[in-house]
Design a protein around this motif. Structure first.
Motif, PDB file in Angstrom:
ATOM      1  N   LEU A  66      42.232  47.258  48.674  1.00  0.00           N
ATOM      2  CA  LEU A  66      41.124  47.090  47.736  1.00  0.00           C
ATOM      3  C   LEU A  66      41.547  46.187  46.569  1.00  0.00           C
ATOM      4  CD1 LEU A  66      39.580  50.691  47.503  1.00  0.00           C
ATOM      5  CD2 LEU A  66      38.921  48.806  49.021  1.00  0.00           C
ATOM      6  N   HIS A  67      42.744  46.409  46.047  1.00  0.00           N
ATOM      7  CA  HIS A  67      43.250  45.576  44.955  1.00  0.00           C
ATOM      8  C   HIS A  67      43.467  44.133  45.428  1.00  0.00           C
ATOM      9  CE1 HIS A  67      43.874  48.430  41.687  1.00  0.00           C
ATOM     10  NE2 HIS A  67      44.343  49.309  42.564  1.00  0.00           N
ATOM     11  N   ASP A  68      44.062  43.971  46.623  1.00  0.00           N
ATOM     12  CA  ASP A  68      44.340  42.628  47.136  1.00  0.00           C
ATOM     13  C   ASP A  68      43.048  41.860  47.410  1.00  0.00           C
ATOM     14  OD1 ASP A  68      47.000  43.247  46.977  1.00  0.00           O
ATOM     15  OD2 ASP A  68      47.320  43.436  49.144  1.00  0.00           O
ATOM     16  N   CYS A  69      42.057  42.575  47.928  1.00  0.00           N
ATOM     17  CA  CYS A  69      40.767  41.942  48.195  1.00  0.00           C
ATOM     18  C   CYS A  69      40.133  41.463  46.887  1.00  0.00           C
ATOM     19  CB  CYS A  69      39.851  42.913  48.925  1.00  0.00           C
ATOM     20  SG  CYS A  69      38.226  42.241  49.351  1.00  0.00           S
ATOM     21  N   PHE A  70      40.185  42.299  45.858  1.00  0.00           N
ATOM     22  CA  PHE A  70      39.649  41.908  44.555  1.00  0.00           C
ATOM     23  C   PHE A  70      40.344  40.644  44.056  1.00  0.00           C
ATOM     24  CE2 PHE A  70      39.762  41.669  39.987  1.00  0.00           C
ATOM     25  CZ  PHE A  70      38.452  41.958  39.609  1.00  0.00           C
ATOM     26  N   GLU A  71      41.662  40.630  44.172  1.00  0.00           N
ATOM     27  CA  GLU A  71      42.427  39.487  43.660  1.00  0.00           C
ATOM     28  C   GLU A  71      42.101  38.217  44.436  1.00  0.00           C
ATOM     29  OE1 GLU A  71      47.090  38.283  42.763  1.00  0.00           O
ATOM     30  OE2 GLU A  71      46.493  40.382  42.950  1.00  0.00           O
ATOM     31  N   ARG A  72      41.943  38.341  45.742  1.00  0.00           N
ATOM     32  CA  ARG A  72      41.621  37.156  46.544  1.00  0.00           C
ATOM     33  C   ARG A  72      40.239  36.616  46.197  1.00  0.00           C
ATOM     34  NH1 ARG A  72      42.057  36.958  53.063  1.00  0.00           N
ATOM     35  NH2 ARG A  72      44.218  37.469  52.496  1.00  0.00           N
ATOM     36  N   LEU A  73      39.256  37.505  46.072  1.00  0.00           N
ATOM     37  CA  LEU A  73      37.885  37.051  45.836  1.00  0.00           C
ATOM     38  C   LEU A  73      37.673  36.603  44.392  1.00  0.00           C
ATOM     39  CD1 LEU A  73      35.922  39.727  47.886  1.00  0.00           C
ATOM     40  CD2 LEU A  73      36.246  37.314  48.455  1.00  0.00           C
ATOM     41  N   SER A  74      38.395  37.231  43.461  1.00  0.00           N
ATOM     42  CA  SER A  74      38.228  36.890  42.052  1.00  0.00           C
ATOM     43  C   SER A  74      39.182  35.795  41.597  1.00  0.00           C
ATOM     44  CB  SER A  74      38.438  38.130  41.175  1.00  0.00           C
ATOM     45  OG  SER A  74      37.548  39.160  41.532  1.00  0.00           O
ATOM     46  N   GLU A  75      40.169  35.518  42.457  1.00  0.00           N
ATOM     47  CA  GLU A  75      41.182  34.506  42.147  1.00  0.00           C
ATOM     48  C   GLU A  75      41.951  34.852  40.877  1.00  0.00           C
ATOM     49  OE1 GLU A  75      39.081  30.773  42.168  1.00  0.00           O
ATOM     50  OE2 GLU A  75      39.102  30.678  44.361  1.00  0.00           O
ATOM     51  N   ARG A  76      42.145  36.140  40.679  1.00  0.00           N
ATOM     52  CA  ARG A  76      42.935  36.643  39.554  1.00  0.00           C
ATOM     53  C   ARG A  76      43.226  38.114  39.810  1.00  0.00           C
ATOM     54  NH1 ARG A  76      40.002  40.087  36.551  1.00  0.00           N
ATOM     55  NH2 ARG A  76      37.712  39.935  36.621  1.00  0.00           N
ATOM     56  N   PRO A  77      44.273  38.643  39.212  1.00  0.00           N
ATOM     57  CA  PRO A  77      44.523  40.088  39.338  1.00  0.00           C
ATOM     58  C   PRO A  77      43.454  40.889  38.603  1.00  0.00           C
ATOM     59  CG  PRO A  77      46.486  38.910  38.591  1.00  0.00           C
ATOM     60  CD  PRO A  77      45.343  37.953  38.467  1.00  0.00           C
ATOM     61  N   ALA A  78      43.288  42.117  38.986  1.00  0.00           N
ATOM     62  CA  ALA A  78      42.376  43.006  38.273  1.00  0.00           C
ATOM     63  C   ALA A  78      42.939  43.312  36.895  1.00  0.00           C
ATOM     64  CB  ALA A  78      42.178  44.303  39.047  1.00  0.00           C
ATOM     65  N   SER A  79      42.052  43.412  35.932  1.00  0.00           N
ATOM     66  CA  SER A  79      42.475  43.860  34.609  1.00  0.00           C
ATOM     67  C   SER A  79      42.843  45.333  34.684  1.00  0.00           C
ATOM     68  CB  SER A  79      41.335  43.658  33.613  1.00  0.00           C
ATOM     69  OG  SER A  79      40.279  44.573  33.898  1.00  0.00           O
ATOM     70  N   PRO A  80      43.541  45.846  33.676  1.00  0.00           N
ATOM     71  CA  PRO A  80      43.850  47.291  33.691  1.00  0.00           C
ATOM     72  C   PRO A  80      42.597  48.150  33.851  1.00  0.00           C
ATOM     73  CG  PRO A  80      45.180  46.193  32.049  1.00  0.00           C
ATOM     74  CD  PRO A  80      44.225  45.159  32.555  1.00  0.00           C
ATOM     75  N   ALA A  81      41.509  47.779  33.196  1.00  0.00           N
ATOM     76  CA  ALA A  81      40.273  48.563  33.307  1.00  0.00           C
ATOM     77  C   ALA A  81      39.705  48.466  34.718  1.00  0.00           C
ATOM     78  CB  ALA A  81      39.249  48.079  32.285  1.00  0.00           C
ATOM     79  N   GLU A  82      39.728  47.267  35.283  1.00  0.00           N
ATOM     80  CA  GLU A  82      39.213  47.091  36.651  1.00  0.00           C
ATOM     81  C   GLU A  82      40.090  47.836  37.654  1.00  0.00           C
ATOM     82  OE1 GLU A  82      37.185  42.660  36.175  1.00  0.00           O
ATOM     83  OE2 GLU A  82      39.351  42.868  36.485  1.00  0.00           O
ATOM     84  N   ALA A  83      41.387  47.802  37.458  1.00  0.00           N
ATOM     85  CA  ALA A  83      42.291  48.523  38.354  1.00  0.00           C
ATOM     86  C   ALA A  83      42.001  50.019  38.323  1.00  0.00           C
ATOM     87  CB  ALA A  83      43.739  48.255  37.961  1.00  0.00           C
ATOM     88  N   ARG A  84      41.736  50.549  37.123  1.00  0.00           N
ATOM     89  CA  ARG A  84      41.402  51.971  37.022  1.00  0.00           C
ATOM     90  C   ARG A  84      40.087  52.271  37.742  1.00  0.00           C
ATOM     91  NH1 ARG A  84      43.411  51.209  31.733  1.00  0.00           N
ATOM     92  NH2 ARG A  84      41.287  50.955  30.918  1.00  0.00           N
ATOM     93  N   GLU A  85      39.138  51.367  37.667  1.00  0.00           N
ATOM     94  CA  GLU A  85      37.859  51.576  38.344  1.00  0.00           C
ATOM     95  C   GLU A  85      38.034  51.576  39.859  1.00  0.00           C
ATOM     96  OE1 GLU A  85      34.736  49.011  36.959  1.00  0.00           O
ATOM     97  OE2 GLU A  85      35.345  49.235  34.880  1.00  0.00           O
TER      98      GLU A  85
END
Length: 226
Positions: A66-85
């Protein structure tokens, strides 16, 4: 007397439907601005396919995907708040209890009076053991085996370890890729009981002319054949 080897997830108890609920919520949350839902899911499937090779199965690997997919689609790592979500979305995958497939407990009791029963499941050992314990089914099986992957060699090793006779040994499961095809490649018979919630990465084509595979619709039907 036959030896019946049972898959666990989505054969004895519901499993992938829990992951699918998380994925639905994740796709709603992600709401990609240019990709539709099917295209976003395809990216997640691709990420999961790569990750299971390296990190194996289970909730930890799924959360990584889920985290890797977010990073690939957003072209950036998740923020701390997004990671918690994201982690909150996956928090539903805590297996404090399991939901048995209808008819499982009584059918295992019936079959165990006539045949030797084994359990073969893949995934994270601690996670799978928690589900086995929560299911209250372990007493039905002469032995339980948790493996990293199911391929033909897995089945050959189990045959050698338990001194099984392949001609009267049957692998019972919902996954063509992990339960049916590798068991047949190892010389075992197989029973395919499809689940509407089988993980897309477990799909594969079966040869309907293969007389070594018994196709059933429901778990309870096993008692009519064994």
């Amino acid at each position: 007397m036959a030896c019946l080897i049972f898959d666990a997830d989505d054969t004895l108890w519901e499993n992938n439907v829990l992951f699918e609920r998380v994925i639905d919520a994740y796709l709603d949350w992600l709401a990609h601005p240019t990709l539709d839902r099917a295209a976003t899911r395809a990216v997640l499937d691709e990420v999961e396919r790569a990750n299971v090779v390296v990190h194996g199965y289970g909730t930890a690997g799924f959360l990584r995907s889920l985290h890797d997919c977010f990073e690939r689609l957003s072209e950036r790592p998740a923020s701390p708040a997004e990671a918690r979500e994201i982690e909150q979305l996956a928090s539903a995958l805590v297996f404090n209890e399991v939901e048995l497939v209808p008819g499982v407990a009584e059918t295992l009791t019936d079959l165990g009076a006539r045949h030797d029963l084994l359990l073969l499941t893949k995934g994270d050992p601690a996670e799978q053991q928690r589900k086995i314990d929560a299911s209250n089914l372990a007493h039905h099986f002469a032995s339980t085996h948790i493996v990293a992957e199911k391929h033909a060699g897995t089945y050959r090793s189990l045959v050698a370890e338990r001194r099984l006779e392949p001609g009267v040994t049957w692998m019972i499961g919902n996954s063509p890729r992990s339960d049916i095809l590798p068991a047949r490649a190892a010389g075992l018979n197989a029973v395919f009981i499809p689940s509407p919630h089988t993980w897309v990465l477990e799909h594969d084509e079966l040869d309907h002319a293969d007389r070594g595979v018994l196709h059933l619709e429901h778990f309870r039907e096993l008692a009519e054949h064994f």
